[in-house]
Design a protein around this motif. Structure first.
Motif, PDB file in Angstrom:
ATOM      1  N   GLY A  91      -5.411   6.930  -9.254  1.00  0.00           N
ATOM      2  CA  GLY A  91      -5.265   6.522  -7.867  1.00  0.00           C
ATOM      3  C   GLY A  91      -3.803   6.570  -7.471  1.00  0.00           C
ATOM      4  N   ARG A  92      -3.312   5.471  -6.931  1.00  0.00           N
ATOM      5  CA  ARG A  92      -1.913   5.440  -6.495  1.00  0.00           C
ATOM      6  C   ARG A  92      -0.934   5.183  -7.635  1.00  0.00           C
ATOM      7  NH1 ARG A  92       0.674   0.645  -5.184  1.00  0.00           N
ATOM      8  NH2 ARG A  92      -0.504  -1.218  -5.717  1.00  0.00           N
ATOM      9  N   GLY A 118       3.315   4.154  -7.702  1.00  0.00           N
ATOM     10  CA  GLY A 118       2.422   3.362  -6.854  1.00  0.00           C
ATOM     11  C   GLY A 118       2.881   1.934  -6.658  1.00  0.00           C
TER      12      GLY A 118
END
Length: 173
Positions: A91-92, A118
């Motif tokens: 994801g991030r 992130g």
């Protein structure tokens, strides 16, 4: 390939001497080993960091492709399979890996800088991701064919949080 436990301990203890003390706020997500903090300027002003640490941190770019051309970045991202970082990649959460050239650690080839893009955090590992033992005598007796298990007495997380990096690169604010 054998582990260099004595080299990891030498590097780890050198950086640990700059840490802010026994308190910590982060731990490895799978190992639960504490991640100790080293202030940016304490590290950058120490002989250990060498002449390129500040240049490396200033060169980190948000754009992944442009960041690959900065001269310090490794071609692949670090995926933290051992779980020593606080958040799982995906994801991030992207852990970009950089090699710190010109450092003055006892074992210069082990040192990596890792940017958590992130969560806007910067880490340094003086052991190329290996858990190390704080006691040199214990490290000298450890089996070089096996990694140090996180539950081993005296085991230390290979990552240190570099706080205050936002002062030189706003990515880390």
């Amino acid at each position: 390939m054998p582990f260099n436990h004595t080299g990891n301990t030498a590097n780890g203890n050198a950086l640990n001497a700059l840490s802010t003390g026994p308190g910590h706020t982060l731990a490895g997500r799978m190992t639960q080993l504490p991640i100790y903090e080293v202030r940016y300027y304490s590290f950058s002003n120490s002989a250990l960091s060498g002449p390129n640490f500040d240049k490396l941190v200033r060169s980190i770019q948000r754009d992944d492709i442009r960041d690959l051309t900065n001269g310090y970045r490794q071609p692949t991202n670090h995926n933290d399979q051992l779980g020593n970082l606080p958040a799982a990649p995906g994801g991030r959460v992207v852990y970009r890996e950089y090699f710190l050239t010109g450092n003055a650690f006892p074992n210069t080839g082990f040192v990596r800088v890792v940017a958590d893009m992130g969560n806007r955090r910067l880490f340094v590992t003086p052991t190329h991701y290996d858990v190390f033992l704080s006691a040199p005598a214990a490290a000298a007796m450890a089996n070089v064919n096996n990694a140090i298990a996180p539950a081993t007495p005296g085991a230390h997380n290979p990552f240190f949080l570099i706080s205050g990096a936002g002062a030189v690169n706003d990515i880390f604010l």
